[in-house]
Scaffold this motif. Structure first.
Motif, short mmCIF file in Angstrom:
data_model
loop_
_atom_site.label_atom_id
_atom_site.label_comp_id
_atom_site.label_asym_id
_atom_site.label_seq_id
_atom_site.Cartn_x
_atom_site.Cartn_y
_atom_site.Cartn_z
N PRO A 341 0.82 -1.22 0.00
CA PRO A 341 0.00 0.00 0.00
C PRO A 341 0.85 1.27 0.00
CG PRO A 341 -0.90 -1.60 1.54
CD PRO A 341 0.45 -2.12 1.12
N ALA A 342 1.89 1.30 0.85
CA ALA A 342 2.73 2.51 0.91
C ALA A 342 3.50 2.70 -0.40
CB ALA A 342 3.71 2.40 2.09
N LEU A 343 4.02 1.59 -0.96
CA LEU A 343 4.80 1.73 -2.20
C LEU A 343 3.91 2.17 -3.36
CD1 LEU A 343 7.34 -1.24 -2.05
CD2 LEU A 343 7.67 1.15 -1.43
N ALA A 344 2.67 1.67 -3.41
CA ALA A 344 1.77 2.09 -4.50
C ALA A 344 1.43 3.58 -4.35
CB ALA A 344 0.50 1.25 -4.49
N GLU A 345 1.27 4.02 -3.12
CA GLU A 345 0.99 5.44 -2.89
C GLU A 345 2.18 6.30 -3.33
OE1 GLU A 345 -0.44 6.29 1.05
OE2 GLU A 345 0.38 8.33 0.92
N ILE A 346 3.39 5.86 -2.97
CA ILE A 346 4.60 6.58 -3.35
C ILE A 346 4.74 6.57 -4.88
CG2 ILE A 346 7.14 6.41 -3.30
CD1 ILE A 346 6.74 5.40 -0.34
N GLY A 347 4.51 5.40 -5.48
CA GLY A 347 4.61 5.27 -6.94
C GLY A 347 3.64 6.22 -7.63
N ALA A 348 2.41 6.28 -7.16
CA ALA A 348 1.40 7.15 -7.79
C ALA A 348 1.82 8.61 -7.65
CB ALA A 348 0.03 6.90 -7.16
N ALA A 349 2.31 8.99 -6.48
CA ALA A 349 2.71 10.40 -6.27
C ALA A 349 3.87 10.77 -7.19
CB ALA A 349 3.10 10.61 -4.81
N LEU A 350 4.85 9.86 -7.35
CA LEU A 350 6.02 10.19 -8.18
C LEU A 350 5.68 10.12 -9.67
CD1 LEU A 350 8.82 8.35 -6.16
CD2 LEU A 350 8.38 10.82 -6.26
N LEU A 351 4.77 9.23 -10.02
CA LEU A 351 4.39 9.08 -11.43
C LEU A 351 3.70 10.34 -11.95
CD1 LEU A 351 4.33 7.02 -13.76
CD2 LEU A 351 2.26 6.05 -12.78
N PHE A 352 2.90 10.97 -11.08
CA PHE A 352 2.14 12.15 -11.52
C PHE A 352 2.63 13.45 -10.89
CE2 PHE A 352 -0.83 8.57 -11.91
CZ PHE A 352 -0.96 8.62 -13.28
N ASP A 353 3.82 13.38 -10.25
CA ASP A 353 4.33 14.58 -9.59
C ASP A 353 3.26 15.11 -8.65
OD1 ASP A 353 6.23 16.34 -9.01
OD2 ASP A 353 5.93 17.65 -10.74
N GLY A 354 2.65 14.20 -7.93
CA GLY A 354 1.46 14.55 -7.14
C GLY A 354 1.80 14.97 -5.72
N VAL A 355 0.77 15.02 -4.92
CA VAL A 355 0.91 15.47 -3.53
C VAL A 355 1.64 14.39 -2.73
CG1 VAL A 355 -0.39 16.17 -1.48
CG2 VAL A 355 -1.29 16.66 -3.77
N TRP A 356 2.63 14.82 -1.97
CA TRP A 356 3.36 13.90 -1.09
C TRP A 356 2.64 13.86 0.24
CZ3 TRP A 356 6.56 10.47 -2.70
CH2 TRP A 356 7.40 9.80 -1.82
N LEU A 360 3.83 10.41 4.99
CA LEU A 360 5.15 10.00 4.50
C LEU A 360 6.22 10.95 5.04
CD1 LEU A 360 4.24 9.16 0.78
CD2 LEU A 360 4.72 7.53 2.61
N THR A 361 5.95 12.24 4.95
CA THR A 361 6.92 13.23 5.44
C THR A 361 7.15 13.04 6.93
OG1 THR A 361 6.04 14.72 3.78
CG2 THR A 361 7.44 15.71 5.46
N ALA A 362 6.06 12.86 7.67
CA ALA A 362 6.18 12.70 9.12
C ALA A 362 7.01 11.46 9.47
CB ALA A 362 4.80 12.60 9.75
N ALA A 363 6.96 10.45 8.60
CA ALA A 363 7.71 9.20 8.84
C ALA A 363 9.12 9.26 8.23
CB ALA A 363 6.94 8.02 8.28
N GLU A 364 9.52 10.46 7.77
CA GLU A 364 10.85 10.67 7.17
C GLU A 364 11.05 9.85 5.90
OE1 GLU A 364 14.06 10.52 9.99
OE2 GLU A 364 12.80 11.42 11.53
N ILE A 365 9.97 9.67 5.14
CA ILE A 365 10.07 9.03 3.83
C ILE A 365 9.99 10.17 2.80
CG2 ILE A 365 8.97 7.42 2.21
CD1 ILE A 365 10.08 5.94 4.62
N GLN A 366 11.16 10.53 2.25
CA GLN A 366 11.24 11.66 1.32
C GLN A 366 11.13 11.18 -0.13
OE1 GLN A 366 11.05 14.27 2.87
NE2 GLN A 366 11.95 13.87 4.87
N PRO A 367 10.65 12.05 -1.04
CA PRO A 367 10.47 11.63 -2.44
C PRO A 367 11.75 11.11 -3.10
CG PRO A 367 9.43 13.77 -2.07
CD PRO A 367 10.13 13.42 -0.81
N GLY A 368 12.92 11.65 -2.71
CA GLY A 368 14.15 11.26 -3.40
C GLY A 368 14.75 9.94 -2.94
N LEU A 369 14.19 9.38 -1.89
CA LEU A 369 14.79 8.19 -1.26
C LEU A 369 14.93 7.00 -2.21
CD1 LEU A 369 15.65 7.82 1.69
CD2 LEU A 369 13.34 7.01 2.18
N PHE A 370 13.97 6.87 -3.13
CA PHE A 370 13.92 5.66 -3.96
C PHE A 370 14.36 5.90 -5.40
CE2 PHE A 370 10.47 5.53 -0.73
CZ PHE A 370 11.03 4.56 0.08
#
Ligand SMILES: Cc1cc2nc3c(=O)[nH]c(=O)nc-3n(C[C@H](O)[C@H](O)[C@H](O)COP(=O)(O)OP(=O)(O)OC[C@H]3O[C@@H](n4cnc5c(N)ncnc54)[C@H](O)[C@@H]3O)c2cc1C
Length: 377
Positions: A341-356, A360-370
Motif C-alpha cells: 500500500p505505501a509503495l503504491a501510494e509513493i509510486g502514484a505520487a512520483l508518477l504524476f508529480d502529485g501530492v506527497w 510520508l513526510t512525518a515518517a521521514e520518507i522523502q520523495p528522493g529516497l527511492f
C-alpha cells in the motif's frame, strides 16, 4: 495496436497494486508475460506482514501499510488479511538482536511482549527451549497473514472497475521510441504508450535494457519453502508465524494441518522460473528437526521464488533520467506484499508529480529516497 497513456510491465503485486491505484486518473494497461497474474514471486510468497526484516525504511513502509492491509473490504470480496501473531525466537547469545528487535516493536507502537522460552513454547508447543534453542522471544500480536491471491485479484478488479485492463500471455520482447511515444512489441501484439512502468520484478533490468536506459543491478535471490505433514493429533492452525532472529528458519501453519517452513535462503539467481534445490530442502528439514520436536517425514510440496533486490536493498521508484517516460517500480525484495500500500501510494505520487502525503513526510520518507539514479550503472 492499442495506444494508451500508462503501460505497466509486470502483473505481480507491484504492477497490480500501482495499476489499481492510478487507473482512475490515467488510461492504464498491464502486460503480464505469463498466463496468470502473480505467476512468479507474488504467487510464491508466504505473505506475512511483520517487523522482523529490513532496516528502518522498510519497517516504516510496513508500518505505513498495516492499516490498509488490515482494512475490511466494503464489497463482498474475500478479506485479504487476518491477524496472525509473529514469534521472533532467539538463543541465549542473541540477547542483543532481540533487544534491537524489541526496540523496533516499541518504536512502531506494536502490541508485543518479550517472553521467556517457556512462554514461547506455550504458543508454539513443538519448540525446543534452552540456551541453544529458543531462550527468549518477542511475540507481536498485530502481525498479519495476507491472502496473496485475494490481494492480486482485488487489484485486478479495481483496475478493471476504473476502466483499465490486464493482458496475460503478453511477454514484452522489444521496446522502441517512435514520434515521442513508446512502442512495445509483445507476443500478444504491439502497444503504444506515453509512459512505461517497469514492474517486472526479477526481469526489471532486462526491461530497462530493451528501453535503452541504464540498469540498476537488480539481484534476484532464490528462497525455498516446504510444506510438510504434522502428526495427526496436532492442531497447528493457531500456531504463530515463528522466525529465528538472524539466520535460521521460519515456520508457519499452512492450513489443512500442514506447516510451511523456509531456511530463509538467499541464493543469487538469474531471472527464471525458480525451482527448489535438494540441498535447500534438506537444510530446512534439518533445521526444523533441530529446533523443534516435529518430524519432517513427508514433504507434501516445495517451491522456490525470486526476491529481487537493488544494491542497497531499498525499492527503486521514479522516472529514469536518461530516457523520457520510463518509470521504475522494482526492487521490492522480501517485503513486496507487506509494503505494497505505501509503495503504491509513493509510486502514484512520483508518477504524476502529485501530492506527497503528510504521513510520508512525518515518517521521514522523502520523495528522493527511492530514485533510480542512486544505483543506476
Ligand atoms: C518464498 C518467498 C516468500 C516471501 N515472503 C514474503 C512475505 O512474507 N511478506 C512480503 O511482503 N513479501 C514476501 N516475499 C516477497 C514478495 O513476494 C515480493 O517482494 C513480491 O512478490 C515482488 O512482486 P513483483 O510484482 O515485483 O514481482 P513478480 O511477482 O515477480 O512480478 C513481476 C512480473 O513481471 C512479469 N514479467 C517479467 N518480464 C516480463 C516481460 N518481458 N513482459 C511482461 N511481463 C514480464 C513476470 O512474469 C512477473 O509476473 C516473499 C517472496 C518469496 C519468493
Amino acid at each position: 495496436m492499442r495506444d494508451i497513456e500508462t503501460l505497466i510491465i509486470g502483473g505481480g503485486i507491484a504492477g497490480l497494486s500501482l495499476a489499481a491505484r492510478v487507473a482512475h486518473r490515467t488510461d492504464t494497461l498491464v502486460l503480464e508475460a505469463e498466463s496468470a497474474p502473480g505467476y512468479h514471486a507474488s504467487g510464491r510468497s508466504v505473505a506475512i506482514a511483520h517487523f522482523g526484516l529490513g532496516e528502518r525504511i522498510v519497517r516504516t513502509l510496513t508500518a505505513l501499510s498495516l492499516s490498509e492491509l488490515a482494512a475490511v473490504p466494503e464489497d463482498d470480496r474475500a478479506r485479504s488479511a487476518i491477524v496472525h501473531p509473529a514469534l521472533h525466537i532467539g538463543r541465549s547469545d542473541q540477547a542483543e538482536e532481540l533487544e534491537a528487535l524489541e526496540e523496533v516493536h516499541r518504536t512502531f507502537g506494536c502490541d508485543y511482549a518479550r517472553i521467556s522460552g517457556e512462554e514461547a513454547r506455550a504458543l508454539f508447543p513443538a519448540l525446543r527451549i534452552g540456551p541453544e534453542h529458543c531462550h527468549e522471544a518477542i511475540v507481536d500480536h498485530g502481525a498479519l497473514k495476507l491472502d496473496a491471491d485475494a490481494m492480486l485479484q482485488g487489484h485486478v478488479r479495481d483496475l478493471r472497475a476504473a476502466g483499465g485492463d490486464i493482458v496475460v500471455n503478453a511477454r514484452v520482447t522489444a521496446i522502441a521510441r517512435d514520434e515521442g511515444r513508446w512502442v512495445v512489441e509483445t507476443n500478444a501484439g504491439p502497444a503504444r504508450a506515453a509512459t512505461i512502468v517497469n514492474a517486472a520484478g526479477a526481469w526489471a533490468d532486462e526491461i530497462a535494457s530493451m528501453a535503452g536506459t541504464r540498469g540498476i543491478g537488480i539481484e534476484p535471490r532464490r528462497r525455498t519453502v516446504i510444506s510438510f505433514d504434522t502428526p495427526d493429533e496436532m492442531n497447528v492452525s493457531q500456531w504463530p508465524f515463528t522466525k529465528t532472529v538472524g539466520a535460521g528458519f521460519y515456520i508457519l501453519p499452512e492450513g489443512s494441518g500442514r506447516l510451511l517452513a523456509s531456511p530463509m535462503d538467499e541464493v543469487k539467481s538469474t531471472p527464471c522460473d525458480a525451482a527448489p534445490e535438494e540441498i535447500d530442502i534438506a537444510t530446512i528439514a534439518e533445521r526444523v528437526q533441530e529446533a523443534t520436536t516435529l518430524p519432517v517425514e513427508r514433504i507434501a510440496h516445495s517451491w522456490a521464488g525470486l526476491r529481487s533486490f537493488a544494491p542497497d536493498e531499498l525499492p527503486v521508484i521514479g522516472f529514469a533520467q536518461d530516457v523520457p517516460g520510463f518509470f521504475w517500480f522494482a526492487g521490492q525484495g522480501g517485503y513486496g506484499f507487506q509494503t505494497s500500500p505505501a509503495l503504491a501510494e509513493i509510486g502514484a505520487a512520483l508518477l504524476f508529480d502529485g501530492v506527497w502525503d503528510e504521513r510520508l513526510t512525518a515518517a521521514e520518507i522523502q520523495p528522493g529516497l527511492f530514485r533510480p539514479e542512486r544505483c543506476q550503472r
